[in-house]
Design a protein around this motif. Structure first.
Motif, PDB file in Angstrom:
ATOM      1  N   GLY A 141       0.813  -1.042   0.016  1.00  0.00           N
ATOM      2  CA  GLY A 141      -0.028   0.057   0.029  1.00  0.00           C
ATOM      3  C   GLY A 141       0.822   1.248   0.152  1.00  0.00           C
ATOM      4  N   VAL A 142       0.577   2.297  -0.815  1.00  0.00           N
ATOM      5  CA  VAL A 142       1.295   3.610  -0.706  1.00  0.00           C
ATOM      6  C   VAL A 142       0.446   4.637  -0.364  1.00  0.00           C
ATOM      7  N   THR A 143      -0.868   4.257   0.008  1.00  0.00           N
ATOM      8  CA  THR A 143      -1.604   5.635   0.591  1.00  0.00           C
ATOM      9  C   THR A 143      -0.858   5.907   2.081  1.00  0.00           C
ATOM     10  N   PRO A 144      -1.148   7.258   2.296  1.00  0.00           N
ATOM     11  CA  PRO A 144      -0.520   7.902   3.449  1.00  0.00           C
ATOM     12  C   PRO A 144      -1.107   7.123   4.527  1.00  0.00           C
ATOM     13  N   ASP A 145      -2.195   6.598   4.679  1.00  0.00           N
ATOM     14  CA  ASP A 145      -2.908   6.183   5.760  1.00  0.00           C
ATOM     15  C   ASP A 145      -3.328   4.602   5.775  1.00  0.00           C
ATOM     16  N   ALA A 146      -2.202   4.006   4.961  1.00  0.00           N
ATOM     17  CA  ALA A 146      -2.393   2.671   4.884  1.00  0.00           C
ATOM     18  C   ALA A 146      -2.501   2.015   6.138  1.00  0.00           C
ATOM     19  N   LEU A 147      -1.717   2.098   7.533  1.00  0.00           N
ATOM     20  CA  LEU A 147      -1.760   1.822   8.501  1.00  0.00           C
ATOM     21  C   LEU A 147      -3.274   1.949   9.044  1.00  0.00           C
ATOM     22  N   GLN A 148      -3.653   2.943   9.093  1.00  0.00           N
ATOM     23  CA  GLN A 148      -5.213   3.183   9.556  1.00  0.00           C
ATOM     24  C   GLN A 148      -6.212   2.410   8.781  1.00  0.00           C
ATOM     25  N   ILE A 149      -6.147   2.300   7.580  1.00  0.00           N
ATOM     26  CA  ILE A 149      -7.035   1.530   6.825  1.00  0.00           C
ATOM     27  C   ILE A 149      -6.766   0.142   7.248  1.00  0.00           C
ATOM     28  N   SER A 150      -5.873  -0.342   7.376  1.00  0.00           N
ATOM     29  CA  SER A 150      -5.492  -1.697   7.635  1.00  0.00           C
ATOM     30  C   SER A 150      -6.141  -1.987   8.852  1.00  0.00           C
ATOM     31  N   SER A 151      -5.795  -1.135   9.987  1.00  0.00           N
ATOM     32  CA  SER A 151      -6.400  -1.525  11.552  1.00  0.00           C
ATOM     33  C   SER A 151      -7.944  -1.173  11.178  1.00  0.00           C
ATOM     34  N   GLY A 152      -8.470  -0.166  10.761  1.00  0.00           N
ATOM     35  CA  GLY A 152      -9.862   0.124  10.631  1.00  0.00           C
ATOM     36  C   GLY A 152     -10.741  -1.140  10.010  1.00  0.00           C
ATOM     37  N   ALA A 153      -9.985  -1.639   8.926  1.00  0.00           N
ATOM     38  CA  ALA A 153     -10.535  -2.664   8.001  1.00  0.00           C
ATOM     39  C   ALA A 153     -10.692  -4.132   9.075  1.00  0.00           C
ATOM     40  N   SER A 154      -9.381  -4.375   9.468  1.00  0.00           N
ATOM     41  CA  SER A 154      -9.329  -5.491  10.614  1.00  0.00           C
ATOM     42  C   SER A 154     -10.556  -5.425  11.621  1.00  0.00           C
ATOM     43  N   ALA A 155     -10.709  -4.214  12.013  1.00  0.00           N
ATOM     44  CA  ALA A 155     -11.797  -4.118  13.199  1.00  0.00           C
ATOM     45  C   ALA A 155     -13.190  -4.301  12.732  1.00  0.00           C
ATOM     46  N   VAL A 156     -13.286  -3.717  11.332  1.00  0.00           N
ATOM     47  CA  VAL A 156     -14.757  -4.098  10.767  1.00  0.00           C
ATOM     48  C   VAL A 156     -15.078  -5.233  10.555  1.00  0.00           C
ATOM     49  N   LEU A 157     -13.802  -6.094   9.920  1.00  0.00           N
ATOM     50  CA  LEU A 157     -13.857  -7.448   9.523  1.00  0.00           C
ATOM     51  C   LEU A 157     -14.439  -8.118  10.844  1.00  0.00           C
ATOM     52  N   ILE A 158     -13.751  -7.911  11.870  1.00  0.00           N
ATOM     53  CA  ILE A 158     -14.087  -8.553  13.068  1.00  0.00           C
ATOM     54  C   ILE A 158     -15.431  -8.442  13.635  1.00  0.00           C
ATOM     55  N   VAL A 159     -15.863  -7.205  13.474  1.00  0.00           N
ATOM     56  CA  VAL A 159     -17.344  -6.992  13.869  1.00  0.00           C
ATOM     57  C   VAL A 159     -18.167  -7.788  12.872  1.00  0.00           C
ATOM     58  N   VAL A 160     -17.931  -7.798  11.830  1.00  0.00           N
ATOM     59  CA  VAL A 160     -18.727  -8.427  10.735  1.00  0.00           C
ATOM     60  C   VAL A 160     -18.546  -9.941  10.906  1.00  0.00           C
ATOM     61  N   ILE A 161     -17.650 -10.270  11.152  1.00  0.00           N
ATOM     62  CA  ILE A 161     -17.444 -12.050  11.611  1.00  0.00           C
ATOM     63  C   ILE A 161     -18.455 -12.250  12.717  1.00  0.00           C
ATOM     64  N   LEU A 162     -18.448 -11.229  13.847  1.00  0.00           N
ATOM     65  CA  LEU A 162     -19.155 -11.553  14.817  1.00  0.00           C
ATOM     66  C   LEU A 162     -20.429 -11.571  14.642  1.00  0.00           C
ATOM     67  N   LEU A 163     -20.865 -10.574  14.014  1.00  0.00           N
ATOM     68  CA  LEU A 163     -22.277 -10.407  13.533  1.00  0.00           C
ATOM     69  C   LEU A 163     -22.792 -11.830  12.772  1.00  0.00           C
ATOM     70  N   PHE A 164     -21.936 -12.158  11.931  1.00  0.00           N
ATOM     71  CA  PHE A 164     -22.331 -13.242  11.044  1.00  0.00           C
ATOM     72  C   PHE A 164     -22.451 -14.307  11.836  1.00  0.00           C
ATOM     73  N   ASN A 165     -21.524 -14.930  12.884  1.00  0.00           N
ATOM     74  CA  ASN A 165     -21.542 -15.998  13.755  1.00  0.00           C
ATOM     75  C   ASN A 165     -22.830 -15.825  14.492  1.00  0.00           C
ATOM     76  N   LEU A 166     -23.258 -14.527  15.044  1.00  0.00           N
ATOM     77  CA  LEU A 166     -24.371 -14.642  15.848  1.00  0.00           C
ATOM     78  C   LEU A 166     -25.506 -14.743  15.146  1.00  0.00           C
ATOM     79  N   ALA A 167     -25.672 -14.366  13.885  1.00  0.00           N
ATOM     80  CA  ALA A 167     -26.845 -14.418  13.065  1.00  0.00           C
ATOM     81  C   ALA A 167     -26.916 -15.963  12.664  1.00  0.00           C
ATOM     82  N   ALA A 168     -25.690 -16.542  12.405  1.00  0.00           N
ATOM     83  CA  ALA A 168     -26.066 -17.945  11.853  1.00  0.00           C
ATOM     84  C   ALA A 168     -26.400 -18.755  13.244  1.00  0.00           C
ATOM     85  N   ARG A 169     -25.823 -18.380  14.199  1.00  0.00           N
ATOM     86  CA  ARG A 169     -26.201 -19.398  15.434  1.00  0.00           C
ATOM     87  C   ARG A 169     -27.705 -19.051  15.812  1.00  0.00           C
ATOM     88  N   PHE A 170     -28.174 -17.828  15.702  1.00  0.00           N
ATOM     89  CA  PHE A 170     -29.506 -17.460  15.948  1.00  0.00           C
ATOM     90  C   PHE A 170     -30.413 -18.220  14.958  1.00  0.00           C
TER      91      PHE A 170
END
Lengths: 326, 264, 295, 282
Positions: C253-282
């Motif tokens: 990545g050559v964007t100046p905010d690569a690190l922020q994007i990466s950590s933000g995207a990881s956080a979003v990913l985790i939340v999405v997976i959590l939501l998916f898992n909960l929805a699947a269980r439900f």
């Protein structure tokens, strides 16, 4: 309901039933249909497995058949530099450092992870199923979805400096790789162990507790014993994950094709070599074929592990006795 | 353990209408010859009890009668039902089981509601009419003497019932299919005396419309409910006669020892 | 007395292990969320990625991840279910079945890049699918099948044999017995398999680089025609997933905010997976209750 | 530049008759992960004015790009290195289109205490002659060399310019700029090398032979460690592909996008380099 009926009526009914008994019914067709579907699926899976095995084998063997590399030199050599020739004009394709490292990392990660995974699994099934299923399970399953890169970067920013401060050196090495992999395989082993422990029938536990056994004796002698085959499967899948993992390991293990001298020197696994190298080589050339040979070795090692774990598991397993009535 | 001769047998023929007949039925589990040469005739609308010690082959024999042993054993010989040998590859086993239904030793209701337990198989067999289904649910539960206990909870899980209730539900489930013959494999062995008594009552009622073959290790039970009784020993049928004859005047030494408790 | 002491020690050890794992979990999730959440905003989730300027979002990647998951499950679940049924219900207990099982397990240890390249050569090039979500989904099916098949097989096997006998003795076909009685009873276990394999789909990068590609062309979210090239539903378009995006910004990545994007995207990913898992269980629990009337 | 930015923001610029001659052309470019963002962005801009062309740009590595374009499986193979340098590639079958220049610089962890290295010192470090920063004028600290993956374009460029045929020591190898950047910034005593665009404030880029790693020094070849980014086609490209490659070479891309992504425009180069590394003035 039926009572006594006139003879003719009964005779008619009887002929009808006789006919039904001899002819296929809806149920028969359903069963053919179901059988066909499941056979098709397993054949499909078989084809997928075979095609990918064939693919890897043909490419992996090319190093020895087309490039005439000595198999023994490949397995025992310690110099890996497929693009270069050594002093004897032979290509430098010694895969031993990677084989040893992959082996160490996988076994260590599985060894470390298994007690933790079993502890959590037992907690969630035997000690506190309520809390366990409510909170722990979703979170553990969450870990599977975190991309390898993220594990790698956390490893790089937290674990590697930690090891550097604690033990000196650069911090890169098998130890760092093991720690990262331990966390990565934990969810797989835990989840599958939970399933297999849960499937041990309740009356086994009741029977054991009724005989005056303590909870631990029950867990140890009855539950774990009965769940052994499932737990072994869990470990196999955990090791498989560890074996195949590349992006995370490669960031923390140092990725140097050197023979590991202990847990703290940089080294490289089969997978990380394969992943880093494959995009930079051209199909059909020796450097590329050599990478496929690594993949083939990986498969074979995984096979050996699998068979070994199964063999160990057969002793002391009680599963066959439970399912004898099937 | 005393050994008994397998050559001496006392097996009667049934004078009345026969619902089911076996001729030289033999069962093999791999190399293990589990059942030798069983030839029995089962009278229509009667209860026949199969008794014998554990491992005598009575359950194995029973399970052959609606081909439940197909997957795990080799069964030789003839099973005649409605003039047809149903122990043949050409026979549609699913049809066989519709007419010859089975209740097992341990209650095994489906993990579904009480109503679904009964209607599941009916609907799969093409009965879709809601009234008909409701009628069958009520009727079968009544004939299994369970209706009064569960009529308000038909949509509750069957697993919430007591063991005795579960077993009666399993009987009701079979009865709802309107089979010809009911096979019961020690249906009361896992139940308390009160539940057992209820099941026995139920069976006596069902006898009016069904042919019942029941495996039991409880000799009192056999003497209470059965019209005919067959005694099994180590994979052989040694004696078959009217129940009162078996219990009052057995012809075979082994039978006598078994029912008088001098066995083994 | 001795066994009592052992009991206490063992319970203590289990608690210790669980505490350690919980500690690791809290640390990991905390680390990802604390570094990531400050960079997550509505703008971040709803705007397209930028390749060199700061301020890019992850809208397309997020959608691609979900879409890929759905496609992968549509392809792999039926196959895994069929194979699981075969292995648990029909397969004879002989060496051949053992061989199939071993082969499937060995398959799961393949590094993802190998599966990726295989998928590339076979599906992208040979079958002319091009870099596409479909090719990615097929490649991921290779990943999913072992674990999914295995967990379906185990779940089915855990259903007591008595249930099968009950179905069969009522004259139901084996197939109806399996689908109507055994399968619903096995549902919770099967769900675990689905959730675990879904996690791998969310987190996989190496295999997708060669199959689904690492570019996210602009798509229209109002075009519902899956055959139109510009539609977001078109399975034949290349699609960079969130995990691939995280990999890309982290490595090249050559964007100046690569690190922020990466950590933000990881956080979003985790939340999405959590939501998916909960929805699947439900959903799974709901279906389980519906089918089994369990209260 | 203004035109380009305006093009980025709106989806309305779709009415174009230029591409009407060819109906729905598909161009696939595969290869170098480093080059991928540039081509992808350019392609996305290009498609706004040429809606009939569908360009898919993917990574996979230079080796993959070259071998796939050689087999005709893809239209364009993106590569960090000359086809001639890659074993197993018949370079005479491929046509080279240079689209950018990338400068590379050694980078060190802050705290090694070195601001300048001579080329000989650099060579010594990477061949294992020097083991401690003290030996090259820095602090008393062990040197930790992180090399790039063998076969990668970055490594080929660096070794071509610095090692002059000598063999690098066996050490850590990493394949991506991002990872190297991270490792160098966090591990004391580490040296590696990166493309210019990945140098940030957390790491140090020492000058070599007192030449600073800047774009200007690359343009006149004072800074020796640089290479081209190539887009290869099998034989001469077809009309649609040629048009896109021309677009890549146009000042629209070269003067704005190329520089924004940290490359050096080929238009600015005062010298040129051939596959064997010989440099001539343009």
């Amino acid at each position: 309901m039926e009572g006594i009926k006139s003879e003719t009526e009964d005779k008619l009914k009887m002929d009808g039933i006789k006919k039904e008994l001899r002819n296929p019914s809806k149920a028969t067709h359903q069963d053919y249909f179901g059988k066909a579907i499941s056979y098709i699926c397993i054949t499909l899976v078989g084809c997928l497995v075979l095609s990918i095995l064939y693919f890897i084998t043909t490419r992996g063997v090319a190093t020895f058949t087309e490039n005439h590399v000595n198999l023994w030199a490949f397995l025992s050599g310690t110099n890996w530099n497929p693009g270069m020739l050594d002093s004897h004009g032979q290509p430098e394709v010694g895969a031993l450092p990677m084989i040893v490292t992959s082996f160490c990392v996988t076994v260590l990660a599985a060894l470390v992870a298994t007690p933790f995974a079993l502890g959590v699994a037992l907690f969630m099934t035997e000690i506190s199923p309520q809390k366990g299923t409510r909170f722990l399970q979703p979170v553990i399953e969450l870990l599977v979805g975190i991309p390898s890169v993220v594990y790698g970067f956390i490893g790089l920013s937290v674990i590697v400096p930690l090891i550097r401060h604690a033990f000196g050196g650069t911090g890169f090495g098998i130890l760092a790789g093991t720690i990262v992999l331990f966390v990565m395989v934990l969810p797989t082993i835990t989840s599958l162990s939970i399933d297999s422990i849960r499937s041990v029938p309740m009356y086994y536990r009741s029977a054991s507790l009724a005989l005056g056994a303590t909870r631990w004796q029950t867990i140890h002698k009855v539950v774990l014993r009965a769940a052994t085959p499932g737990i072994l499967t869990a470990i196999i899948f955990g090791m498989a994950r560890a074996f195949g993992e590349a992006l995370a390991v490669q960031m923390v293990i140092g990725n140097a094709t050197l023979m590991p001298h202990g847990l703290l020197t940089p080294s490289s696994t089969l997978t990380s070599q394969l992943t880093t190298g494959i995009g930079n080589t051209t199909m059909g050339t020796l450097p590329n074929n050599a990478l496929w040979s690594l993949a083939l070795i990986l498969l074979l090692m995984s096979l050996v592990f699998n068979v070994l774990v199964r063999f160990i598991g057969k002793r002391g397993s009680m599963k066959n006795e439970f399912k004898s009535c099937k | 353990m005393q050994t008994y001769s397998f050559d001496q047998k006392h097996i009667i023929h049934i004078p009345t209408e026969k619902a089911l007949t076996t001729e030289n039925l033999q069962v093999f589990y791999g190399d293990n010859h589990a059942m030798h040469d069983a030839s029995l005739e089962f009278p229509r609308y009667r209860i026949t009890a199969l008794i014998g010690a554990s491992g005598s082959g009575k359950s194995t024999y029973l399970r052959c009668l609606n081909r439940m042993n197909d997957a795990i054993a080799t069964v030789k010989g003839k099973i005649i039902y409605r003039d047809t040998n149903i122990n043949s590859k050409k026979i549609n086993v699913y049809e066989v089981r519709k007419h010859i239904s089975m209740v097992f030793q341990r209650p095994n209701p489906f993990a579904k509601s009480i109503r679904e337990n009964i209607t599941f198989a009916l609907r799969r067999n093409g009965i879709k009419d809601k009234q008909e289904l409701a009628y069958r649910v009520e009727n079968s539960l009544k004939s299994a003497a369970l209706w009064d206990e569960v009529k308000d909870d038909l949509d509750k899980s069957a697993l919430a019932l007591s063991g005795g209730q579960q077993q009666r539900l399993c009987i009701a489930r079979c009865v709802a299919m309107k089979p010809d013959i009911l096979l019961l494999d020690e249906p009361a062995s896992a139940l308390d005396p009160i539940s057992t008594a209820k099941i026995e009552e139920t069976l006596k009622e069902l006898r009016k419309s069904y042919t019942i073959i029941i495996v039991t290790h409880n000799m009192q039970q056999a003497s209470r409910i059965a019209d005919y009784t067959a005694f099994f020993h180590m994979g052989h049928v040694l004696e078959y006669d009217k129940t009162e004859k078996i219990f009052t005047n057995p012809q075979i030494k082994a039978t006598e020892d078994y029912i008088s408790g001098n066995f083994g | 007395m001795n066994s009592k002491a052992a009991n206490n020690v063992a319970t203590g050890v289990i608690y210790l292990l669980v505490t350690a794992v919980v500690g690791i979990l809290i640390f990991l999730l905390g680390y990802i969320l604390i570094t990531g959440v400050p960079h997550v905003s509505i703008h971040f989730i709803t705007s397209a990625a930028e390749s060199f300027r700061a301020g890019g979002g992850i809208r397309d990647q997020l959608f691609n991840s979900l879409y890929l998951l759905v496609l992968t499950l549509i392809i792999s679940f039926p196959i895994a279910l069929g194979s699981g049924i075969y292995l648990s219900e029909y397969a004879p207990h002989n060496w051949f079945t053992g061989l199939i099982r071993t082969a499937i397990e060995v398959l799961s240890s393949l590094p993802s890049v190998v599966v990726g390249l295989f998928g590339y050569l076979l599906f992208v090039i040979k079958f002319n699918l091009g870099f596409s979500i479909l090719a990615g989904a097929i490649a991921l099916t290779f990943f999913n099948l072992p674990l999914l098949t295995r967990s379906i097989e185990e779940s089915l096997e855990d259903v007591p044999n008595l249930q099968r006998e009950a179905g069969l003795s009522l004259g139901l076909s084996r197939w109806k017995t399996i689908t109507g009685i055994v399968f619903p009873a096995a549902l919770p276990g099967i769900l675990t398999g689905i959730i675990l394999s879904a996690g791998r789909v969310f987190g996989e990068a190496a295999a997708l680089i060669y199959t689904a590609g690492q570019s996210a062309p602009t798509v229209s979210y109002t075009n519902w025609n899956p055959f139109s090239a510009a539609s977001f539903l078109n399975p034949m378009r290349p699609a960079e997933t969130l995990a691939v995006h995280i990999w890309k910004v982290n490595t090249e990545g050559v964007t100046p905010d690569a690190l922020q994007i990466s950590s933000g995207a990881s956080a979003v990913l985790i939340v999405v997976i959590l939501l998916f898992n909960l929805a699947a269980r439900f959903l799974g629990n709901w279906a389980f209750k519906k089918m089994t009337a369990a209260k | 530049m203004g035109v380009l930015l305006a093009g980025c923001g709106s989806n309305s610029a779709s009415s174009s008759k230029k591409s009407s001659s060819s109906s729905n052309v598909k161009i696939t470019a595969v290869g170098s992960t480093a080059l991928q963002p540039l081509v992808e962005q350019a392609a996305s801009d290009y498609q706004k004015d040429n809606s009939k062309v569908n360009i898919s740009v993917q990574g996979g590595g230079s080796g993959t790009g070259l071998s796939q374009v050689q087999e005709g499986a893809v239209t364009i193979g993106n590569s960090d290195i000359f086809a001639e340098q890659q074993s197993g590639i018949k370079a005479n079958k491929l046509v080279d289109h240079k689209v950018a220049v990338v400068g590379m610089t050694p980078v060190v962890n802050k705290g090694v205490g070195v601001k300048n290295l001579t080329m000989a010192q650099l060579k010594g470090i990477f061949t294992g002659k020097y083991k401690n920063w003290k030996q090259v004028g820095g602090k008393d600290l062990k040197i930790n060399v992180v090399n790039r993956v063998s076969g990668s374009g970055t490594r080929a460029t660096f070794e071509g310019a610095v090692l002059e045929g000598a063999k690098a020591i066996k050490t850590q190898e990493q394949d991506s700029n991002g990872t190297v950047q991270k490792i160098v910034s966090t591990t004391p005593g580490t040296i590696s090398y990166l493309a210019f665009s990945y140098v940030n404030s957390k790491i140090e880029a020492p000058s070599v032979n007192n030449v600073k790693p800047t774009d200007q020094n690359v343009e006149n070849n004072k800074w020796k460690i640089w290479s081209y980014e190539h887009m290869y086609t099998k034989g001469q490209p077809n009309a649609a592909t040629k048009k896109f490659l021309n677009y890549m070479n146009s000042s629209k891309v070269q003067d704005s996008l190329v520089q924004k992504l940290g490359y050096i425009s080929i238009h600015d180069m005062k010298v040129q380099k051939n596959a064997s590394g010989a440099v001539t003035t343009k």
